[in-house]
Design an enzyme around this catalytic site. Structure first.
Site, short mmCIF file in Angstrom:
data_model
loop_
_atom_site.label_atom_id
_atom_site.label_comp_id
_atom_site.label_asym_id
_atom_site.label_seq_id
_atom_site.Cartn_x
_atom_site.Cartn_y
_atom_site.Cartn_z
CD GLN A 180 -3.02 -0.87 0.04
OE1 GLN A 180 -3.15 0.22 -0.52
NE2 GLN A 180 -3.76 -1.92 -0.28
CB ALA A 201 1.62 -4.19 -11.19
CB CYS A 322 -7.99 -10.38 0.84
SG CYS A 322 -6.77 -9.88 -0.39
#
Length: 389
Positions: A180, A201, A322
């Site tokens: 991050q 990326a 997630c």
């Protein structure tokens, strides 16, 4: 306004220059990068080495210290499982924090089944570890300290320079999940003695499915075995045919990184207007050092899941992408001392260079209307307003 995308900590819109860089390697330059006997293979190989130089440049690293992966989750598993295996003769102790990304926590739990022990450092109300506690927990069996640079849910910045120096003094490897932080704030591995770090990326307007692992070159080489074995790609460190277009995209995204005040100004504008417009709103960790693009907002007695359903034209998140489908409250906010209810009533807003003040104004109007509607129909809110709870 059709749609506002404020979920950039989950993933970002691909940059046009990045896409333009990638397309030739999906069309005319389609050679296998390992087939350097012919022109097509050499074109692909050159693209990969260019990307390696670009990523290294963004970190002030040596290109030989950069290894390509499918992203941070793979890198985290490679490091934690690899170090646990290779350094087992030295020790079986890992130190991390209770607010790490689930990829780190789950990888630690995985190696615990094979004899490793993990210390999960607590965090304070600002989401920060205690440096003295870190020092005290490092012992002669400690082989790895894994602490993220910036939290994906709150944006809180850990003091990674101080952590790196402590690990250096204690002769313990420091692995930093910089997923991050990377692209939002400068990160110079010559100034901060991090041993290993990972990036992805798709957090910096690049493609999904590709990332990089930085491993410092030292007089005593860091030993991390391959997680994925196959051919001799990445010097045998990571087998598998190169996804040339993705790697080229990562390189271009790294080359496009710029730092200015725009993101922070946008975030601050959003928070100011929100606080002025909606009552009983808290910006978590507002006074802590945090990413310039991230706001974690608590709307008192308004469930985040309910609020999101009433904001169909605004992309936000209830936490990490997630685990956003998880019915449990955010482990990050719980680790910081928030109750289940406070965690469930929080949303994360994360901005990028593609957002604007016009979008912020539109979103504030939509959020205000949605919060008012939910609270008007809430007996709990009425009881709270009447001082009964």
């Amino acid at each position: 306004m059709d749609y506002c995308y404020f979920d950039n900590n989950a993933t970002t819109k691909i940059d046009e220059k990045v896409l333009e860089t990638m397309l030739p390697y999906l069309k005319e330059h389609y050679g296998n990068a390992s087939s350097i006997q012919h022109k097509f293979g050499r074109q692909s190989s050159h693209a990969i080495e260019k990307a390696r130089i670009q990523v290294a440049g963004s970190l002030n690293a040596n290109p030989k210290e950069i290894f390509f992966t499918s992203g941070s989750t793979e890198a985290i598993n490679t490091v934690i499982k690899g170090v646990s295996k290779t350094y087992k003769s030295k020790g079986n102790h890992i130190i991390t924090s209770s607010s790490e990304h689930k990829a780190v926590i789950n990888a630690c739990e995985s190696v615990e089944k094979e004899g490793m022990t993990t210390t999960y450092l607590p965090v304070n109300k600002f989401g920060l570890i205690d440096l003295e506690e870190l020092k005290n927990e490092i012992n002669d069996k400690t082989v790895l300290v894994s602490i993220m640079a910036a939290n994906n849910e709150t944006g809180v910045l850990q003091p990674i320079e101080e952590i790196a120096k402590i690990c250096q003094e204690k002769d313990v490897l420091f692995f930093c999940d910089a997923t991050q932080w990377y692209g939002k704030l400068p990160l110079d591995v010559q100034k901060i003695p991090i041993d290993i770090l990972c990036v992805s990326a798709h957090k910096i307007h690049g493609p999904k499915g590709v990332g990089a692992l930085y491993i410092r070159r030292k007089s005593k080489p860091i030993q991390i075995p391959a997680l994925i074995v196959g051919g001799k790609q990445e010097g045998g460190f990571r087998g598998g045919t190169y996804a040339v277009h993705q790697i080229a995209g990562l390189g271009e995204a790294a080359a496009q990184i710029e730092f200015d005040q725009t993101l922070e100004d946008l975030r601050n504008y959003f928070e100011k207007i929100l606080l002025e417009t909606i009552e009983e709103v808290e910006i978590k960790t507002q006074s802590a050092n945090r990413l310039p693009n991230t706001s974690n907002i608590h709307f008192k007695h308004v469930k985040g899941s309910e609020l999101m359903t009433k904001l169909p034209n605004i992309a936000v998140s209830s936490g990490s992408a997630c685990v956003s489908g998880d019915r449990d409250p955010s482990h990050v906010l719980k680790a910081m001392g928030y109750s289940d209810d406070e965690a469930f009533c929080s949303l994360r807003f994360s901005f990028s260079k593609y957002n604007s003040k016009e979008e912020i104004d539109y979103a504030i109007g939509q959020i205000t209307s949605a919060v008012d509607q939910i609270r008007k129909n809430s007996p709990i809110w009425e009881m709270y307003k009447e001082g009964l709870i």
